[in-house]
Each structure stands twice: as C-alpha cells, then as structure tokens.
Design a protein around this motif. Sequence first.
Motif, short mmCIF file in Angstrom:
data_model
loop_
_atom_site.label_atom_id
_atom_site.label_comp_id
_atom_site.label_asym_id
_atom_site.label_seq_id
_atom_site.Cartn_x
_atom_site.Cartn_y
_atom_site.Cartn_z
N ALA A 182 -24.61 29.63 -9.14
CA ALA A 182 -23.44 30.24 -8.47
C ALA A 182 -23.32 31.71 -8.85
CB ALA A 182 -22.17 29.50 -8.86
N PHE A 183 -22.54 32.44 -8.08
CA PHE A 183 -22.38 33.87 -8.31
C PHE A 183 -21.74 34.18 -9.66
CE2 PHE A 183 -23.11 33.96 -3.78
CZ PHE A 183 -23.81 35.14 -3.58
N GLU A 184 -21.00 33.25 -10.24
CA GLU A 184 -20.35 33.47 -11.54
C GLU A 184 -21.20 32.95 -12.70
OE1 GLU A 184 -17.71 35.35 -11.71
OE2 GLU A 184 -17.80 35.47 -9.53
N ASP A 185 -22.37 32.41 -12.41
CA ASP A 185 -23.24 31.91 -13.47
C ASP A 185 -24.05 33.03 -14.10
OD1 ASP A 185 -22.34 29.38 -13.05
OD2 ASP A 185 -24.07 28.73 -11.87
N GLU A 186 -24.44 32.81 -15.36
CA GLU A 186 -25.28 33.78 -16.07
C GLU A 186 -26.75 33.38 -15.93
OE1 GLU A 186 -23.87 33.92 -20.08
OE2 GLU A 186 -22.45 35.54 -19.62
N VAL A 187 -27.60 34.36 -15.69
CA VAL A 187 -29.04 34.12 -15.53
C VAL A 187 -29.80 35.21 -16.28
CG1 VAL A 187 -28.73 33.07 -13.25
CG2 VAL A 187 -29.19 35.53 -13.41
N CYS A 188 -31.11 35.04 -16.35
CA CYS A 188 -32.00 36.08 -16.85
C CYS A 188 -32.75 36.65 -15.64
CB CYS A 188 -32.99 35.50 -17.85
SG CYS A 188 -34.31 36.65 -18.36
N LEU A 189 -32.72 37.96 -15.47
CA LEU A 189 -33.42 38.60 -14.35
C LEU A 189 -34.54 39.47 -14.91
CD1 LEU A 189 -33.40 39.03 -11.23
CD2 LEU A 189 -32.22 41.19 -11.69
N PRO A 198 -28.02 38.09 -20.89
CA PRO A 198 -27.63 37.43 -19.65
C PRO A 198 -27.05 38.42 -18.65
CG PRO A 198 -25.92 37.16 -21.28
CD PRO A 198 -27.03 37.92 -21.96
N VAL A 199 -27.05 38.06 -17.37
CA VAL A 199 -26.45 38.87 -16.33
C VAL A 199 -25.87 37.92 -15.28
CG1 VAL A 199 -28.67 39.06 -15.13
CG2 VAL A 199 -26.86 40.69 -14.62
N LEU A 200 -24.69 38.24 -14.77
CA LEU A 200 -24.06 37.40 -13.75
C LEU A 200 -24.81 37.54 -12.42
CD1 LEU A 200 -20.26 38.11 -14.41
CD2 LEU A 200 -21.60 36.12 -15.14
N VAL A 201 -24.91 36.46 -11.68
CA VAL A 201 -25.58 36.49 -10.38
C VAL A 201 -24.94 37.53 -9.47
CG1 VAL A 201 -26.06 35.15 -8.28
CG2 VAL A 201 -26.38 34.11 -10.54
N ARG A 202 -23.62 37.67 -9.55
CA ARG A 202 -22.94 38.63 -8.68
C ARG A 202 -23.36 40.08 -9.00
NH1 ARG A 202 -16.89 38.21 -11.38
NH2 ARG A 202 -17.36 39.48 -13.24
N ASP A 203 -23.88 40.29 -10.21
CA ASP A 203 -24.27 41.65 -10.63
C ASP A 203 -25.78 41.88 -10.50
OD1 ASP A 203 -21.62 42.20 -11.32
OD2 ASP A 203 -21.90 41.45 -13.37
N LEU A 204 -26.49 40.98 -9.87
CA LEU A 204 -27.95 41.10 -9.82
C LEU A 204 -28.45 42.37 -9.12
CD1 LEU A 204 -29.23 37.46 -9.18
CD2 LEU A 204 -29.18 38.76 -11.31
N PRO A 205 -27.84 42.82 -8.01
CA PRO A 205 -28.36 44.05 -7.38
C PRO A 205 -28.32 45.25 -8.32
CG PRO A 205 -26.95 42.87 -5.84
CD PRO A 205 -26.79 42.20 -7.17
N GLU A 206 -27.22 45.40 -9.08
CA GLU A 206 -27.14 46.51 -10.03
C GLU A 206 -28.14 46.32 -11.17
OE1 GLU A 206 -24.56 44.72 -9.01
OE2 GLU A 206 -23.48 46.15 -7.73
N ALA A 207 -28.34 45.08 -11.59
CA ALA A 207 -29.30 44.80 -12.66
C ALA A 207 -30.72 45.14 -12.20
CB ALA A 207 -29.21 43.34 -13.07
N ARG A 208 -31.02 44.80 -10.97
CA ARG A 208 -32.36 45.11 -10.46
C ARG A 208 -32.61 46.60 -10.46
NH1 ARG A 208 -35.04 47.03 -6.18
NH2 ARG A 208 -33.07 47.61 -5.23
N GLU A 209 -31.61 47.40 -10.12
CA GLU A 209 -31.77 48.85 -10.12
C GLU A 209 -32.10 49.37 -11.52
OE1 GLU A 209 -28.20 50.40 -8.45
OE2 GLU A 209 -28.65 49.74 -6.41
N LYS A 210 -31.49 48.77 -12.56
CA LYS A 210 -31.80 49.17 -13.94
C LYS A 210 -33.24 48.82 -14.29
CE LYS A 210 -27.03 48.61 -15.56
NZ LYS A 210 -26.12 47.83 -16.45
N LEU A 211 -33.71 47.64 -13.84
CA LEU A 211 -35.09 47.24 -14.12
C LEU A 211 -36.08 48.15 -13.41
CD1 LEU A 211 -34.73 43.35 -13.81
CD2 LEU A 211 -34.53 44.77 -15.85
N THR A 212 -35.76 48.52 -12.17
CA THR A 212 -36.64 49.42 -11.42
C THR A 212 -36.70 50.79 -12.08
OG1 THR A 212 -36.14 48.25 -9.36
CG2 THR A 212 -37.05 50.46 -9.16
N ALA A 213 -35.56 51.25 -12.59
CA ALA A 213 -35.53 52.54 -13.29
C ALA A 213 -36.37 52.47 -14.57
CB ALA A 213 -34.09 52.93 -13.62
#
Length: 529
Positions: free
Chosen positions: A173-180, A269-284
């Motif tokens: 779910a969007f409120e769950d924590e995951v590893c990206l 951990p990172v929340l699913v709802r925050d994944l787009p911002e997290a991906r930008e950090k990984l790309t950077a």
Amino acid sequence: MKLLIVDDQIYVAQGLRFGIDWKAEGFSEVFIALNALEARTVLQKNAVDVMLCDIEMPMENGLSLIRWVREQKMPTRCILLTAHPDFQYAREAIPLDVTDYIVQPAPYAEVLRVVRKAIQECGERVRRQETSPAGEEPQKRRELIEGMALQSWLVSRQQAPYRDVLAAGRLPAFEDEVCLAEICILRWNTENSWNSDTLFYAMKNMVDELFAACDCKAVLAELAPQDYCCMVWGETAPDAGSAAKQYEYLCSAFRLYFHGEAAVYLLSPVLVRDLPEAREKLTAAHADNIARRGVVQICRGESAAAGTRAAAGAFDSSEIARLLGQGLSTQAQARLFGRLDQLLAEGKLDAAALRGFYQDFMQALYDVAEESGIDPKNLFDTAGAFELYRNAAHSVEEMKTFLAYVCGQYEGLAGEEGSRRIVLKAEEYIKHNLEKNIRRDDVAAYAHVSAGYLSHLFSKEKGCSLKEYIVRQKMLLARSLLRTTALPVSIVAMRVGYTNFSQFSQSYKAAFQCSPSAERKATEQEPKP
C-alpha cells in the motif's frame, strides 16, 4: 513501456523521436523503423506497447503491417499517421482495432494527446487482465504488469495502474515502507549478447531469489535499457544494511555469470507514496558516480555536490590552450588526465564538478581557435565525434575518451609540418569532389579548420587562393577529359561542377588561353600514332 515509430521519411521519424520527451510519458525505450520489414523485426524482439505508424510506405503500407500485428496476437496499441486524409483508410482501420488516426503534419501536442489515449487503453487492458482468474495469467505476464505499474508510479507519477495491481493484493500500500534500489549496468566485460527482455527476466529471477531468502517480495521495473528499479518489502522493509549485503551478492553474481559491471543505489525504509522522490535521489547518486565504479551505495538523500563544485576551473585553461596551439597535444592530454585523476583521488570530483571541468576545456578550445585555425564546432561534425561530445560529462571514462579525441586533432599542428598536413587534407577533399560546386566552408570543415585560416594556409603553401586552386584543379580535369574522351563539351563542363556553360568556357579560356571547343578541335586534328 516501449514505443515504436514507423515512417519511411527519416526526418519525420527522428522528429517524433527527439521532439517529445517520451521518458516523461513513461516510455523506457523508443524504437524507429523506416519500413514495415524493420518494424516487424522490432516487434518480434520487443514487447511494444504503442506503435505510431505511417500509412503510405513503399512495398508494404501501414495497414498491412497492423493487420500482421493483429494476426500475431500482439496487444500493441496502433496509431496511424498520414499526410492524406482518406475515409477509405479509416474504414479499413476500424476492424484492426486502431486507437486513432493523425493527419500529418500535426503538432506534438496532438500526437501526445493520441498517445496518452493509447496508454490509457493499455491500462484498461491491464485492468481487464487483473479481473480474470489468476490461473489463466502466465507468471511472466503478472511480473510484467507489476513492473509496469511500479514504473508508471516512479516515472510518470500515475497512481491508477499501481492502485489496480494493489487492489489484487500483489503490491504494498501507499503507506507501507519498502526498500527502493536503482540497479544500473555500467559496462560489459565481454560482448553483450543479452536482448532487453531476456536480460530483464534474468535480473528479475536473481532479485527474487536473493530476497525470498529474507522472506521478502520484490518487483522489478525497467526504467531505461540496462537501468532498473527494484522495490522490496515484507512484513517490514529490510533495513538498508541487510539490503546492501544482498545487492553486493547480486553485483558479484552479475560480474561472474553475466560478465558485466553493475552499480546499485538504495534507500530504506521509504514510503511507497514517496517513491518518485526517492527514485530521483537514486538517479542523482548514479550521476555522481562519475568514476563508474561497481558499488552498492546506501543513499541518505544529502547532496554531495555542494563541497566539490570548486573543482570547476581546476586546471589552467590558458596553459592547455597554449599547448594545443603549439601542437603539443600529448602534453596537454597528459596534464588533463593527471588533473582528473588527482581530483578523483581527493574526492573533489562529482557530476557538477565534471561538468565544470568540461566547460573549462571547451573554453580552452575557443581560446586557441584563432591561433590554430581549428573551429571547435568542426571537431564534432561526424556521428561518432558528436556522441563523444554529447556524453563527455557523464563519467570520467567518457571524459578521457573525449579529451583524447580532441587533443588528437591538434597533434603536430604547429610549424610547417602541421600546415602541410591541413593543406593535404583539403587537397584530398577537392580531388574527390571536383564534380560538385565546392564551397570553401565545406573544404574547411573537412580539414577541421576555419575557412579564413585555410585560405591563409593556401596562400602561404600554394601561392594562390583556395578558390584559384579549386578552379585550377577543375580545369586540369576538364582538359584531360577533352583530350582523352569523346564526351561532349557540355558534359565535360558538368563533370567538373559547372551548370553554366558560358562560365565554364570563360574559366577554361582564362586557364589555358583557348576555349574548350578549340581544345577539342586541336586534339581531333592531331596526327594519330
């Protein structure tokens, strides 16, 4: 998602390819085909989601190609392109399940509108498949749908596809924590024989096996060729340290079994709802890995660039300009390479600093342009050279390849030997293009120097202007043709690049004090041996 553009006019195809930011629309790959045969090859090797297809093409038209796509049971959404609206085409397209029909030329906004409609149809197809019994859907298809849903959320911030798969209980779910994590293939140590789809599923299998041992689930999404994002979750998201160990094993296995080098950047951990911002950090983080080292890096989200931007201006551009202007390119290259290695060892070189280094080097090229006669723009007039120019600031390795190429263009430039080399290159171009209307700028571009500098060298080396030399070579060829062939004088004129016979005759008479006709007549009257 993947897009295929089919048009027999390469400029139309390239315009559509580069005129729209397809990555922002969620497409990881965009293919171009110039005819139906090329399109079939692409479609057979890749799971294409949307195809923009011209109708009027030689040998096989677009309707025939789409008919074949449907016969192959491919789910590709098809959009027709044509410059000639015709209701008959529209009637034929209806039974082929074509998404829409675009009359060219069309603004990119209109093309985007229709493509987005096709993307929506793709999503509806996914939703229909999700409601079908689970046993009827092959495993690979489920994995593809999950990856597409994750990609839509990461790249385009589209929640609908993700929510559809989430409703089936197959995603957190969007409120769950995951590893990206972002997994980037850096290089291949042997020839790469993996096609895109096979490589994706091989990577997917490795990730699944690694995290199944930790009682975790994983979904892999392809962001671009050889660039993947992986989301891992369980009852709780794996901590960054545990995830890093698993990814270190993945990199080792990739090196051993795939004969390639990969880098992994992760946040947990990172929340699913925050994944787009997290991906930008990984790309950077990947952009800052300019040494292209095979690393597993835990990202904290801080910017590492702030303290290293001072590396811009880290070498004396005037000194490099002086060395290049004197033809001492080996020394210039050694100093540039040494400075890069020093900055890297000191930890002062990241993506921003490398761009600054690149800008300073380009400034050195412009500083030396007047002295050397080499126009920097002319250094990158071939496809291969332009690729070096475009990719130089991506990594230290690519920067060094770029520097070596550019410095090589200045080798032996100074003195009489360098001048003679430039003149010989210009002579080579002239010799092989006598049938054309040779322009000074074309010769200069071929010799990689400015037009004014080339004219100066010709006056110095040949004792005549570049224009006089070109005319002289044309007239020498014309005299040879008049004396040794039976070609009409008008054809001889065309063979040396003259479309105006009167102008040709005047040039010939100025060169040899007789007209072309008189030359031919004198040759015919000479006694035969």
